[in-house]
Design an enzyme around this catalytic site. Structure first.
Site, PDB file in Angstrom:
ATOM      1  N   LYS A 172       0.851  -1.191   0.000  1.00  0.00           N
ATOM      2  CA  LYS A 172       0.000   0.000   0.000  1.00  0.00           C
ATOM      3  C   LYS A 172       0.887   1.243   0.000  1.00  0.00           C
ATOM      4  O   LYS A 172       1.987   1.223   0.587  1.00  0.00           O
ATOM      5  CB  LYS A 172      -0.892  -0.052   1.256  1.00  0.00           C
ATOM      6  CG  LYS A 172      -1.992   0.990   1.328  1.00  0.00           C
ATOM      7  CD  LYS A 172      -2.881   0.749   2.558  1.00  0.00           C
ATOM      8  CE  LYS A 172      -3.946   1.807   2.736  1.00  0.00           C
ATOM      9  NZ  LYS A 172      -4.842   1.548   3.878  1.00  0.00           N
ATOM     10  N   SER A 190      -9.803   1.743   2.879  1.00  0.00           N
ATOM     11  CA  SER A 190      -8.937   2.570   2.072  1.00  0.00           C
ATOM     12  C   SER A 190      -7.888   1.799   1.258  1.00  0.00           C
ATOM     13  O   SER A 190      -7.320   2.368   0.329  1.00  0.00           O
ATOM     14  CB  SER A 190      -8.209   3.571   2.973  1.00  0.00           C
ATOM     15  OG  SER A 190      -7.338   2.906   3.881  1.00  0.00           O
ATOM     16  N   SER A 246      -9.929  -0.972   6.892  1.00  0.00           N
ATOM     17  CA  SER A 246      -9.371  -0.743   5.557  1.00  0.00           C
ATOM     18  C   SER A 246      -8.698  -1.937   4.892  1.00  0.00           C
ATOM     19  O   SER A 246      -8.339  -1.849   3.720  1.00  0.00           O
ATOM     20  CB  SER A 246      -8.383   0.421   5.583  1.00  0.00           C
ATOM     21  OG  SER A 246      -9.104   1.622   5.583  1.00  0.00           O
TER      22      SER A 246
HETATM   23  N1  GLN Z   1     -13.081   3.797   6.496  1.00  0.00           N
HETATM   24  C1  GLN Z   1     -12.461   4.113   7.735  1.00  0.00           C
HETATM   25  C2  GLN Z   1     -12.092   5.569   7.774  1.00  0.00           C
HETATM   26  O1  GLN Z   1     -12.343   6.229   6.833  1.00  0.00           O
HETATM   27  C3  GLN Z   1     -11.272   3.232   7.961  1.00  0.00           C
HETATM   28  C4  GLN Z   1     -10.031   3.712   7.358  1.00  0.00           C
HETATM   29  C5  GLN Z   1      -8.876   2.801   7.587  1.00  0.00           C
HETATM   30  O2  GLN Z   1      -9.022   1.714   8.133  1.00  0.00           O
HETATM   31  N2  GLN Z   1      -7.715   3.279   7.203  1.00  0.00           N
HETATM   32  O3  GLN Z   1     -11.574   6.051   8.718  1.00  0.00           O
END
Ligand code: GLN
Length: 483
Positions: free
Chosen positions: A78, A153, A177
């Site tokens: 990532k 994400s 995410s």
């Molecule tokens: N969707 C969640 C957020 O927007 C989780 C993001 C993540 O796990 N990096 O915070």
């Protein structure tokens, strides 16, 4: 149909000399260059370096040296993991030119184990989002239906595995995410317990919630990577020693006998897509028929998890993102000192990131700190306790990973609350610091559905073993998209 090869198979073929690591790497790069234009999983491939690393593996083999565990296995990372000399932007414009001064521990451990780091994958801006649409760079499309989001994400890493480019990818999971995009793209996603994998060199979103983990097609393949990357690291004071020896990568086949699976009623609420719910209930039946003991459990604080997360997460993010001022890192702003801060941040942060910084700064400001932040921390402790109590009764908890399947591109983009609600079943694991695994369990509306296994902090092996047992009696993970 997309074809994929498991990491284990690639490793065994390289070990036996059936293929060379260079041929495998070249084939992966060619495939990405040919097909990724329509999927947008990768922001960059590290062609020269990857081929050189593969050549080093082939040379070792020729010299008769013992090959390491992940010799020649391609892995994607990532865009928020540092890799010395390469850009790591965390999907954010402000870090678009930022070259890493050192390499993240997890990435270094992969390299030391012979893995070939193929490139960096797209993600939401600073890892904030559930659809990968907030990335400053490009869209990423769900291989099952390119009109749909891939989840987020870590959408790029999920697509890189789902589309069959690489057998393995690293992601990070702060509130879901890894697990949510894994569910939406029909692959396995593992979020280890907090502290199990070093965060050194992971661009911080929310330091008490962030955790590096893995995407794969099978739990066994994921274990292979976990056994390499997990464990205490002196560069991350929050990383911890394992309770057991490092996760074995080829445990004997696991069974459901003696496995107590808790089904929390608060995770089967109105508002879940009925077809998603049906798939998860069918999966529970499969486990029951195969000998698992199903236990009804209750986690009454579940409705407070999302509000707690969306207080702690922005609070920590607002503090972590303070370092991006355009002077120490990233895009320079114009004007005098204050103006240049405003300019760099105004230009460099996207709308979602600005929203979280504003929220977090508000939450941490005098007067509101006690009302919101302190209260959220108290709820966090209570949520942890609630999980501890349930894990006295059961080995693992099973739930849907997400209340819905992948939605249309743009559908929730301008509706942050709808986007946040998609995290309803994943945030608790981060709040409590426990382990979470998502595995494919069928389809709803022709899109993949994910089944989530949770296990107590540092008891990751229980969630992995249960998820592996489920994969041993089902073949959802072998179905691939046609893209
Ligand atoms: N969707 C969640 C957020 O927007 C989780 C993001 C993540 O796990 N990096 O915070």
């Amino acid at each position: 149909m997309v074809r994929f090869t498991l990491a284990k198979e690639i490793r065994d073929r390289i070990l036996s000399g059936a293929v060379s690591a260079v041929d495998v790497t070249q084939a992966v790069l060619d495939d990405i260059h040919a097909r990724d234009e329509n999927l947008g999983a990768f922001l960059e491939t590290f062609d020269i370096e990857a081929l050189a690393a593969a050549k080093a593996i082939d040379d070792m083999r020729e010299r008769g040296e013992e090959l390491p565990l992940l010799a020649g296995v391609p892995v994607a990372i990532k865009d928020n993991m540092l890799c010395e000399g390469h850009i790591a932007s965390a999907g954010a414009k402000i870090l678009g030119e930022h070259r890493s001064a050192y390499t993240a521990t997890a990435v270094q451990k992969l390299r030391d184990a012979g893995a070939i780091v193929i490139g960096r994958t797209n993600m939401d801006d600073a890892a904030m989002g559930s659809s990968t649409e907030t990335s400053a760079w490009q869209k990423t499309y769900n291989p099952w239906n390119t009109e749909k989001i891939p989840g987020g994400s870590s959408g790029g890493s999920a697509v890189a595995v789902s589309a069959g480019f690489v057998p393995l990818a690293l992601g990070s999971d702060t509130g879901g995410s890894i697990r949510q995009p894994a569910a939406m793209c029909g692959v396995v996603g593992v979020k280890p317990s907090y502290g199990r994998v070093s965060r050194y060199g992971l661009i911080a979103l929310s330091s008490s919630l962030d955790q590096i983990g893995v995407f794969a097609h099978t739990v066994d393949d994921a274990r292979l990577v976990l056994s390499v990357i997990e464990g205490r690291d002196d560069n991350d004071a929050t990383s911890v020693d394992l309770l057991e020896p490092p996760t074995p990568y080829n445990l004997p086949p696991t069974t459901f006998a003696n496995l107590r699976i808790g089904i929390p009623k608060e995770y089967f609420i109105d508002g879940i897509d009925p077809d998603v719910r049906a798939r998860v209930e069918e999966a529970i039946d499969v486990m029951k028929k195969n000998g698992a003991t199903i236990v009804d459990v209750s986690l009454p604080l579940t409705p407070y998890a999302l509000p707690t997360y969306y207080i702690i997460q922005p609070a920590e993010a607002s503090s972590n993102l303070g370092r991006y001022d355009g002077i120490r890192y990233g895009t320079r702003g114009d004007g005098g000192l204050n103006e240049s801060y405003f300019d760099a941040r105004g230009k460099g942060f996207g709308a979602e990131v600005k929203r979280r910084i504003l929220l977090g700064t508000f939450i941490l400001s005098a007067g509101y700190y006690d009302a919101y932040y302190k209260k959220a921390l108290a709820v966090r402790t209570a949520i942890r306790k609630e999980f501890d109590d349930v894990f006295e009764q059961v080995d693992v908890i099973v739930s849907p990973t997400s209340p819905c399947v992948a939605w249309n591109m743009g559908e929730k983009f301008n509706d942050p609350i709808a986007m946040y609600l998609a995290d309803i079943f994943t945030v608790s694991a981060n709040i409590a610091g426990i382990a979470g695994v998502s595995v494919p369990c069928g389809f709803a509306h022709d899109l993949p559905v994910g089944l989530q296994f949770l296990a107590g902090a540092m008891h990751d092996e229980k969630a992995l073993a249960a998820a592996a047992a489920y994969q041993a009696v089902t073949d959802w993970h072998t179905v691939t998209p046609s893209t």
